[in-house]
Write a protein that holds these residues in place. Sequence first.
Motif, PDB file in Angstrom:
ATOM      1  N   LYS A  97       0.840  -1.201   0.000  1.00 24.49           N
ATOM      2  CA  LYS A  97       0.000   0.000   0.000  1.00 24.49           C
ATOM      3  C   LYS A  97       0.873   1.248   0.000  1.00 24.49           C
ATOM      4  O   LYS A  97       0.574   2.234  -0.688  1.00 24.49           O
ATOM      5  CB  LYS A  97      -0.916   0.020   1.225  1.00 24.49           C
ATOM      6  CG  LYS A  97      -1.999  -1.031   1.236  1.00 24.49           C
ATOM      7  CD  LYS A  97      -2.769  -0.940   2.542  1.00 24.49           C
ATOM      8  CE  LYS A  97      -3.710  -2.091   2.739  1.00 24.49           C
ATOM      9  NZ  LYS A  97      -4.390  -2.036   4.051  1.00 24.49           N
ATOM     10  N   VAL A  98       1.929   1.208   0.782  1.00 25.43           N
ATOM     11  CA  VAL A  98       2.809   2.371   0.883  1.00 25.43           C
ATOM     12  C   VAL A  98       3.668   2.513  -0.377  1.00 25.43           C
ATOM     13  O   VAL A  98       3.969   3.630  -0.797  1.00 25.43           O
ATOM     14  CB  VAL A  98       3.656   2.289   2.173  1.00 25.43           C
ATOM     15  CG1 VAL A  98       4.599   3.479   2.282  1.00 25.43           C
ATOM     16  CG2 VAL A  98       2.733   2.231   3.386  1.00 25.43           C
ATOM     17  N   CYS A 122       1.622   4.471  -2.485  1.00 25.68           N
ATOM     18  CA  CYS A 122       1.653   5.900  -2.137  1.00 25.68           C
ATOM     19  C   CYS A 122       2.846   6.598  -2.779  1.00 25.68           C
ATOM     20  O   CYS A 122       2.699   7.685  -3.351  1.00 25.68           O
ATOM     21  CB  CYS A 122       1.716   6.081  -0.621  1.00 25.68           C
ATOM     22  SG  CYS A 122       0.182   5.746   0.246  1.00 25.68           S
ATOM     23  N   ARG A 179       2.328   6.958  -6.435  1.00 26.38           N
ATOM     24  CA  ARG A 179       1.364   8.014  -6.729  1.00 26.38           C
ATOM     25  C   ARG A 179       2.022   9.386  -6.574  1.00 26.38           C
ATOM     26  O   ARG A 179       1.788  10.289  -7.376  1.00 26.38           O
ATOM     27  CB  ARG A 179       0.147   7.885  -5.810  1.00 26.38           C
ATOM     28  CG  ARG A 179      -0.991   8.799  -6.204  1.00 26.38           C
ATOM     29  CD  ARG A 179      -2.273   8.458  -5.492  1.00 26.38           C
ATOM     30  NE  ARG A 179      -2.069   8.341  -4.055  1.00 26.38           N
ATOM     31  CZ  ARG A 179      -2.841   7.611  -3.261  1.00 26.38           C
ATOM     32  NH1 ARG A 179      -3.855   6.921  -3.747  1.00 26.38           N
ATOM     33  NH2 ARG A 179      -2.611   7.559  -1.979  1.00 26.38           N
ATOM     34  N   PHE A 180       2.900   9.532  -5.559  1.00 21.53           N
ATOM     35  CA  PHE A 180       3.638  10.792  -5.417  1.00 21.53           C
ATOM     36  C   PHE A 180       4.490  11.057  -6.656  1.00 21.53           C
ATOM     37  O   PHE A 180       4.545  12.185  -7.152  1.00 21.53           O
ATOM     38  CB  PHE A 180       4.527  10.778  -4.168  1.00 21.53           C
ATOM     39  CG  PHE A 180       5.488  11.935  -4.154  1.00 21.53           C
ATOM     40  CD1 PHE A 180       5.038  13.212  -3.839  1.00 21.53           C
ATOM     41  CD2 PHE A 180       6.817  11.754  -4.496  1.00 21.53           C
ATOM     42  CE1 PHE A 180       5.914  14.294  -3.864  1.00 21.53           C
ATOM     43  CE2 PHE A 180       7.697  12.819  -4.525  1.00 21.53           C
ATOM     44  CZ  PHE A 180       7.247  14.098  -4.205  1.00 21.53           C
ATOM     45  N   ASP A 187       1.820  14.790  -5.057  1.00 24.52           N
ATOM     46  CA  ASP A 187       1.076  15.046  -3.822  1.00 24.52           C
ATOM     47  C   ASP A 187       1.963  14.737  -2.608  1.00 24.52           C
ATOM     48  O   ASP A 187       2.307  13.587  -2.349  1.00 24.52           O
ATOM     49  CB  ASP A 187      -0.189  14.187  -3.793  1.00 24.52           C
ATOM     50  CG  ASP A 187      -1.101  14.501  -2.614  1.00 24.52           C
ATOM     51  OD1 ASP A 187      -0.657  15.147  -1.648  1.00 24.52           O
ATOM     52  OD2 ASP A 187      -2.275  14.083  -2.665  1.00 24.52           O
ATOM     53  N   LYS A 236       1.433  14.589   0.460  1.00 20.68           N
ATOM     54  CA  LYS A 236       0.840  13.686   1.465  1.00 20.68           C
ATOM     55  C   LYS A 236       1.303  12.246   1.227  1.00 20.68           C
ATOM     56  O   LYS A 236       1.613  11.523   2.174  1.00 20.68           O
ATOM     57  CB  LYS A 236      -0.684  13.795   1.411  1.00 20.68           C
ATOM     58  CG  LYS A 236      -1.400  12.928   2.425  1.00 20.68           C
ATOM     59  CD  LYS A 236      -2.905  13.154   2.409  1.00 20.68           C
ATOM     60  CE  LYS A 236      -3.459  12.663   1.090  1.00 20.68           C
ATOM     61  NZ  LYS A 236      -4.926  12.706   1.018  1.00 20.68           N
ATOM     62  N   ASP A 237       1.361  11.850  -0.039  1.00 21.47           N
ATOM     63  CA  ASP A 237       1.803  10.486  -0.354  1.00 21.47           C
ATOM     64  C   ASP A 237       3.283  10.287  -0.033  1.00 21.47           C
ATOM     65  O   ASP A 237       3.674   9.251   0.496  1.00 21.47           O
ATOM     66  CB  ASP A 237       1.525  10.171  -1.822  1.00 21.47           C
ATOM     67  CG  ASP A 237       0.045  10.019  -2.110  1.00 21.47           C
ATOM     68  OD1 ASP A 237      -0.667   9.446  -1.276  1.00 21.47           O
ATOM     69  OD2 ASP A 237      -0.395  10.479  -3.177  1.00 21.47           O
ATOM     70  N   ARG A 238       4.111  11.276  -0.344  1.00 22.47           N
ATOM     71  CA  ARG A 238       5.538  11.177  -0.017  1.00 22.47           C
ATOM     72  C   ARG A 238       5.725  11.121   1.487  1.00 22.47           C
ATOM     73  O   ARG A 238       6.514  10.315   2.007  1.00 22.47           O
ATOM     74  CB  ARG A 238       6.315  12.358  -0.599  1.00 22.47           C
ATOM     75  CG  ARG A 238       7.815  12.269  -0.285  1.00 22.47           C
ATOM     76  CD  ARG A 238       8.547  13.561  -0.560  1.00 22.47           C
ATOM     77  NE  ARG A 238       7.957  14.610   0.272  1.00 22.47           N
ATOM     78  CZ  ARG A 238       7.801  15.856  -0.122  1.00 22.47           C
ATOM     79  NH1 ARG A 238       8.153  16.246  -1.317  1.00 22.47           N
ATOM     80  NH2 ARG A 238       7.264  16.747   0.691  1.00 22.47           N
ATOM     81  N   THR A 271       3.618  10.096   3.752  1.00 17.40           N
ATOM     82  CA  THR A 271       3.137   8.795   4.232  1.00 17.40           C
ATOM     83  C   THR A 271       4.223   7.741   4.059  1.00 17.40           C
ATOM     84  O   THR A 271       4.516   6.975   4.977  1.00 17.40           O
ATOM     85  CB  THR A 271       1.861   8.376   3.480  1.00 17.40           C
ATOM     86  OG1 THR A 271       0.836   9.330   3.742  1.00 17.40           O
ATOM     87  CG2 THR A 271       1.396   6.984   3.893  1.00 17.40           C
ATOM     88  N   ALA A 272       4.822   7.699   2.884  1.00 21.42           N
ATOM     89  CA  ALA A 272       5.865   6.704   2.602  1.00 21.42           C
ATOM     90  C   ALA A 272       7.083   6.908   3.497  1.00 21.42           C
ATOM     91  O   ALA A 272       7.635   5.939   4.032  1.00 21.42           O
ATOM     92  CB  ALA A 272       6.256   6.764   1.134  1.00 21.42           C
TER      93      ALA A 272
END
Length: 153
Positions: A12-13, A16, A19-20, A25, A27-29, A31-32
């Motif tokens: 899942k990560v 993320c 997606r970054f 985005d 937020k995705d970076r 999160t990872a």
Amino acid sequence: MPGKHSNTQIPKVIGCIRRFELTGDAKDRNTANFFWQTVTSSHSYAPGGNSNYEYMGPAGKLNDALTDNTMETCNTYNMLKLTRHLFALQPSATLMDYYEKALYNHILSSQNHETGMMCYFCSVRMGQRNTSATLSIPLPVASAPEWKTRKIR
């Protein structure tokens, strides 16, 4: 993360960070980066692997979870994938130190050099011997065939 299936969370990560890379985005970076830091600093054993019976335990309580089924190989492989993505975006010695440790001490040591078979778990329990690599069947997981070819690149 206690009680979470480790190898369900890591992909899942990876999603993320991908997606970054595509959208930018932050937020995705973030999160990872947060996930990577949390797993490597509070949920990973010395060789770089994580999990006990495929699940994360309480942060910083690894000594309480030394069983025959620690360090699932697929988790470490996927953490290496995440590390490569993070390193490509912002190279650091910390990321590569983990990568080197996990690659040499867990991934490469999990394969039987005579038969090519791999350990599903590489126990770090004192006195434990990893014999899974002598099995005559391949790992029943999706990431095993991928890492067998990628690790030599």
